[in-house]
Design an enzyme around this catalytic site. Structure first.
Site, PDB file in Angstrom:
ATOM      1  N   HIS A  36       0.819  -1.225   0.000  1.00 22.92           N
ATOM      2  CA  HIS A  36       0.000   0.000   0.000  1.00 22.92           C
ATOM      3  C   HIS A  36       0.853   1.276   0.000  1.00 22.92           C
ATOM      4  CE1 HIS A  36      -3.590  -2.333   0.442  1.00 22.92           C
ATOM      5  NE2 HIS A  36      -3.265  -2.801   1.621  1.00 22.92           N
ATOM      6  N   ASP A  92      -2.743 -10.596  -2.375  1.00 18.32           N
ATOM      7  CA  ASP A  92      -3.263 -10.184  -1.069  1.00 18.32           C
ATOM      8  C   ASP A  92      -4.764  -9.860  -1.212  1.00 18.32           C
ATOM      9  OD1 ASP A  92      -2.112  -8.887   1.730  1.00 18.32           O
ATOM     10  OD2 ASP A  92      -3.808  -7.738   0.961  1.00 18.32           O
ATOM     11  N   HIS A 105      -6.242  -7.248  -0.363  1.00 15.56           N
ATOM     12  CA  HIS A 105      -6.425  -5.829  -0.657  1.00 15.56           C
ATOM     13  C   HIS A 105      -5.703  -5.450  -1.948  1.00 15.56           C
ATOM     14  CE1 HIS A 105      -6.769  -6.241   3.774  1.00 15.56           C
ATOM     15  NE2 HIS A 105      -7.762  -5.392   3.628  1.00 15.56           N
ATOM     16  N   ASP A 160      -4.621 -12.709   3.999  1.00 19.83           N
ATOM     17  CA  ASP A 160      -5.853 -12.129   4.557  1.00 19.83           C
ATOM     18  C   ASP A 160      -7.068 -12.419   3.674  1.00 19.83           C
ATOM     19  OD1 ASP A 160      -4.705 -10.480   2.654  1.00 19.83           O
ATOM     20  OD2 ASP A 160      -4.708  -8.678   3.905  1.00 19.83           O
TER      21      ASP A 160
HETATM   22 ZN   LIG Z   1      -4.111  -7.123   2.818  1.00 19.13          ZN
END
Ligand SMILES: [Zn+2]
Length: 345
Positions: free
Chosen positions: A164, A199, A201, A288
């Protein structure tokens, strides 16, 4: 297979993070790294301490002013005097600047710079954050140098995570983009590098760093961001810009998707990678997506990680695996084990 990790990466110990208007206990616990280390030990994979490499490789993908900020923020925070208030235990922003942040922050004040360089309230900077962030980046660098020079596969046990982190902005538990550093390092020897982020996200930082480049293909499979972090990016229409037009592929998955939906997304991702023809791959690997992860909206089982490993093996290009998220400390060791089983079968 070689793996890289430094005990200094355990020092970052965030104390607070904002969720739905509440200051909560952070999810990025140092014990995450210990669970992953235990799996490597069980599989007989030796873990090397990465060499001290300073900031040089970080500067391949981050601006100097941003790295200066990260390195000095905590010490400067201690000297804040604000109308009789002592500074809090960690560096956190008060505000976010209006409009697009371009170039260095116009203010020299650490509070202003924190708003400028820290994108949300999940990235507290404590006394040891910079040290852990630097060493996490060094783990990615060492794995990438190994693969750059000798081929094969290497695993960077990165913590804190990185995907991120934009060129000049921390967010989402991430400060420095380890996967982007790995890709930039592989580019020193290879003309084309692909990044496949699995991931839960969207890998928004990695996308931003390479968005206008034609030499790095960025692909991300992730939960639909319309109602999930990072909200503002990760949509299918984001395809790159300028010379990088067509070199970014987002494959958002409906919330509740399981391993079968992931397998279909992987088919699309692998087809795009084969069309691009990279000489090396970076795999930002998050756990995740697992159905019992405390911040998951997907329903992946352990087979999904085995499948990802098997698909990387079948692709057959030199690969750097970079650890990203995964917050169920009791499950991420088994998830890494499943991935490695698929990779090494
Ligand atoms: Zn994540």
């Amino acid at each position: 297979m070689q793996a890289f990790f430094s005990d200094d990466q355990l020092l970052h110990d965030p104390q607070q993070y904002m969720r739905v208007g509440r200051i909560c206990k952070p999810a990025d616990l140092p014990t995450r790294a210990e669970a992953l280390q235990a799996t490597l030990a069980q599989r007989g994979i030796s873990v090397s301490v990465p060499r001290e490499a300073g900031r040089q490789a970080l500067e391949l993908v981050h601006s100097t002013d941003y790295l200066d900020y990260l390195e000095t923020a905590y010490a400067r925070w201690q000297k804040i005097e604000s109308f009789g208030l002592e500074p809090g235990i960690e560096v956190l922003p008060n505000m976010s600047p209006h409009g697009v942040r371009q170039g260095p922050c116009p203010s020299p004040a650490v509070l202003a710079q924190t708003g400028w360089y820290v994108g949300d309230l999940s990235c507290p900077i404590g006394p040891n954050t910079w040290r852990s962030v630097l060493r996490s980046a060094h783990a990615a660098l060492a794995a990438a140098e190994t693969v750059r020079d000798a081929g094969g596969v290497a695993y960077a046990l990165c913590r804190p995570s990185g995907h991120h982190a934009q060129r000049a902005r921390a967010a989402g538990f991430c400060y420095v983009n380890n996967s982007a550093i790995a890709a930039a390092t592989l580019r020193q020897a290879h003309g084309r590098v692909a990044v496949l982020d699995i991931d839960a996200h969207h890998g928004d930082g990695t996308q931003q760093i390479f968005y206008e480049r034609a030499d790095v293909l960025t692909i991300s499979t992730h939960a639909d961001p319309a109602n999930y972090y990072p909200w503002y990016t990760g949509y299918a229409h984001e395809r790159g810009a300028g010379e990088g037009e067509g070199c970014n592929l987002n494959l958002p998955l409906a919330h509740g998707s399981g391993t079968a939906a992931f397998a279909l997304a992987l088919d699309q991702a692998m087809a795009a990678i084969e069309r691009f023809g990279p000489q090396a791959l970076v795999l930002p690997l998050g756990f995740d997506t697992y159905k019992d992860d405390p911040i998951s909206v997907l329903q992946f089982d352990m087979d999904s990680f085995r499948l990802a490993g098997a698909r990387v093996r079948a692709l057959g290009v030199p690969t750097v695996v970079v650890q990203e998220g995964g917050y169920m400390v009791g499950a991420i060791g088994a998830a890494l084990d499943a991935f490695l089983e698929g990779l090494q079968a």
